[in-house]
Scaffold this active site. Structure first.
Site, PDB file in Angstrom:
ATOM      1  N   GLU A  58       9.739  13.415 -46.980  1.00 60.93           N
ATOM      2  CA  GLU A  58       9.793  14.765 -46.416  1.00 60.93           C
ATOM      3  C   GLU A  58      11.130  15.052 -45.731  1.00 60.93           C
ATOM      4  O   GLU A  58      11.483  16.208 -45.501  1.00 60.93           O
ATOM      5  CB  GLU A  58       8.652  14.986 -45.436  1.00 60.93           C
ATOM      6  N   GLU A 110      -5.992  24.419 -59.921  1.00 59.64           N
ATOM      7  CA  GLU A 110      -7.237  25.144 -60.173  1.00 59.64           C
ATOM      8  C   GLU A 110      -7.023  26.452 -60.926  1.00 59.64           C
ATOM      9  O   GLU A 110      -7.980  27.039 -61.435  1.00 59.64           O
ATOM     10  CB  GLU A 110      -7.952  25.438 -58.844  1.00 59.64           C
TER      11      GLU A 110
END
Length: 298
Positions: free
Chosen positions: A114, A83
């Site tokens: 992960e 953004e």
């Protein structure tokens, strides 16, 4: 830290019978728990502010803001990073989001990603991490190997590092130079850290990136004066930004924007100082892109 001892893995008494209540009561239980999240973030505001100041210093010197996470945490970092270019006009790559498992992991679970310490290090190497960059490790549990290894590698290079987790005393917190630990308590659905912990992480990331952009002159008053007009809505927003900043009418705002190739900052200085586009741009350049400083110039 053992998983069963983590706050984010605890059982929440308020939701112990959530599977037996009405839909409305279910929503109330979730909402009541969500209300506690901003208060948890409020308690760590000094830590967030310290991180913002360090991030701004490093980025001002040519560094980047790098988010590193797995699963929900990684996706939140990517969301925040993506953004920044349209909202603040920064170059893609100034704020970077990295997720364990790569782009495929944005929409799919990648088994074992992960847990890969090597993955965290390699992902940072692949973007040519330098000592000028800031690495923000994001992990609700605070124990994610991908994130911990990435933070360790970043510190070895001399990077400033920030760790965001929701369990006090976590490995992420102790590995990073700056720890931000909003303790949101047990989740409504036990262990579902995409809920309160994820919300807390989103609020913290909002502050980190927004704080950086404000301190970098990307905001005048509370206006996003470096917004890039990539659609009709944002074209209209640009006009409104210039109007609100200067008090001019829509026609004057649009004329100024057209004259300066739709750069809100330049248009604002043009109107307020009665300059042409080249003069206004030069004035801004002389003051590091800060409108307020440009306006104070005699």
């Amino acid at each position: 830290m053992q998983l069963e001892k983590m706050i984010t893995e605890g059982s929440n008494a308020a939701s112990a019978e959530i599977d037996r209540v009405s839909t409305l009561e279910m929503c109330r239980i979730i909402n009541d728990e969500d209300k506690t999240v901003p208060l948890a973030v409020e308690r760590v505001l000094p830590d967030i502010a310290a991180a913002i100041d360090v991030i701004h210093t490093q980025v001002s010197g040519g560094g980047r803001l790098i988010y590193l996470g797995a699963g929900t945490s990684g996706r939140l970092g990517i969301l925040d990073a993506s953004e920044c270019p349209p909202t603040y006009g920064v170059k893609p790559g100034l704020v970077v989001g990295l997720i364990a498992g790569g782009e495929y992991a944005i929409q799919h679970a990648v088994e074992g990603a992960e847990d890969s310490r090597e993955g965290g290090v390699n992902d940072l190497k692949n973007i040519n991490l330098t000592a000028q960059d800031v690495v923000v490790g994001i992990a609700a549990s605070g124990r994610t190997p991908y994130v911990i290894a990435g933070l360790e590698y970043a510190r070895q290079l001399g990077c400033r590092t920030v760790g965001i987790s929701c369990n006090p005393g976590s490995a992420v917190s102790s590995t990073a130079e700056f720890a931000i630990t909003p303790v949101v308590g047990a989740e409504v659905v036990t262990g579902s850290s995409r809920m309160k912990a994820g919300t807390a992480q989103k609020l913290v990331l909002n502050m980190l990136s927004t704080g950086l952009m404000i301190k970098s002159g990307k905001v005048f008053g509370n206006l996003m004066v470096d917004v890039v007009a990539t659609n009709e809505k944002l074209h209209v927003r640009q006009v409104n930004i210039v109007k609100n900043a200067t008090g001019c009418n829509a026609e004057q705002a649009e004329a100024a924007l057209i004259a300066c190739e739709r750069n809100c900052k330049t248009a604002i200085v043009m109107v307020l100082k009665n300059l042409d586009a080249d003069e206004a741009k030069k004035c801004l350049d002389q003051h590091g892109g800060f409108i307020r400083k440009a306006l104070e110039k005699e």
